[in-house]
Write an enzyme that holds these catalytic residues in place. Structure first.
Site, mmCIF file in Angstrom:
data_model
loop_
_atom_site.group_PDB
_atom_site.id
_atom_site.type_symbol
_atom_site.label_atom_id
_atom_site.label_comp_id
_atom_site.label_asym_id
_atom_site.label_seq_id
_atom_site.Cartn_x
_atom_site.Cartn_y
_atom_site.Cartn_z
ATOM 1 N N CYS A 46 29.939 45.267 12.155
ATOM 2 C CA CYS A 46 28.570 44.943 11.706
ATOM 3 C C CYS A 46 28.172 45.783 10.496
ATOM 4 C CB CYS A 46 27.572 45.180 12.830
ATOM 5 S SG CYS A 46 27.961 44.301 14.339
HETATM 6 C C1 BEZ Z 1 31.542 45.637 15.657
HETATM 7 O O1 BEZ Z 1 30.589 45.280 14.992
HETATM 8 O O2 BEZ Z 1 32.395 46.386 15.170
HETATM 9 C C2 BEZ Z 1 31.752 45.174 17.050
HETATM 10 C C3 BEZ Z 1 30.656 44.884 17.844
HETATM 11 C C4 BEZ Z 1 30.846 44.486 19.139
HETATM 12 C C5 BEZ Z 1 32.149 44.367 19.634
HETATM 13 C C6 BEZ Z 1 33.236 44.638 18.816
HETATM 14 C C7 BEZ Z 1 33.036 45.056 17.525
#
Ligand code: BEZ
Length: 211
Positions: A46
């Site tokens: 994210c």
């Molecule tokens: C991420 O944004 O890195 C992420 C969020 C939830 C699960 C796996 C990765």
């Protein structure tokens, strides 16, 4: 929860965001919009996505597109995380992020998928036209970061369809030839496409990209 389909009016809402309280339809005005959710603040994928979305502002502005992000984290969490995005991705975050703690907006847009995680939003993307109709829906799993070049490509295609009555063929890229909609007759095509067109088959007519 409601199912949203292409062509539906994008549900309106008023939400707390990092840029204050926003009424979605009023904020969109005459612009195109991208509403996208991410699973959670302070997560690696994210962080890269929100940085990328901020860096594409010039490209979004050129296309008259406004961007709004969402997760179920609170306002203070968003504001603190923005500092990390700025530090690690080298860009200011230049669009609002909805603090959807009560899940009002994520429920309205069906962004929480219990098979994935009943507490977090998946990576949903909604592209909305100036008529407030939903033009594109894509859903990615949490583990796959989105491709913002693909979003720009789709928006270019949607805008060519909206403004120039052409569709775009497989793997089309900006500047490639376009496809004339079957609803346009050859007579109309002569007027509409002064650059000419090639009739490969009566149902497959190609024309240079109009603009
Ligand atoms: C991420 O944004 O890195 C992420 C969020 C939830 C699960 C796996 C990765």
């Amino acid at each position: 929860m409601s199912t949203i389909r292409l062509g539906d009016e994008a549900p309106n809402f008023t939400a707390e965001t990092t840029e204050g309280k926003i009424n979605f339809h009023e904020w969109l005005g005459d612009s195109w919009g991208i509403l996208f959710s991410h699973p959670a603040d302070y997560t690696p994928v994210c962080t890269t996505e929100l940085g990328a979305a901020a860096k594409y502002k010039g490209e979004f502005d050129k296309r008259n597109v406004k961007v709004m992000a969402l997760s179920v984290d609170g306002l203070q969490s968003h504001k603190d995380w923005i500092g990390d995005i700025e530090e690690t991705q080298g860009t200011a975050v230049n669009f609002p992020i909805i603090a959807d703690e009560d899940r009002k907006v994520s429920s309205l847009y069906d962004m929480i998928h219990p098979n994935s995680n009943d507490k977090l939003t998946v990576r949903s993307v909604f592209v909305i036209g100036p008529d407030k109709k939903v033009k594109l829906i894509i859903t990615y799993p949490a583990s796959t970061g989105r491709n913002f070049d693909e979003l720009l490509r789709v928006i270019d295609s949607l805008q060519l369809t909206a403004y120039h009555k052409v569709a775009t063929p497989v793997n089309w890229k900006y500047g490639d030839d376009c496809v004339i909609s079957p609803a346009v007759s050859n007579e109309q095509a002569k007027d509409l496409f002064p650059k000419g067109f090639k009739e490969v088959k009566p149902y497959l007519r190609m024309t240079p990209q109009p603009v």
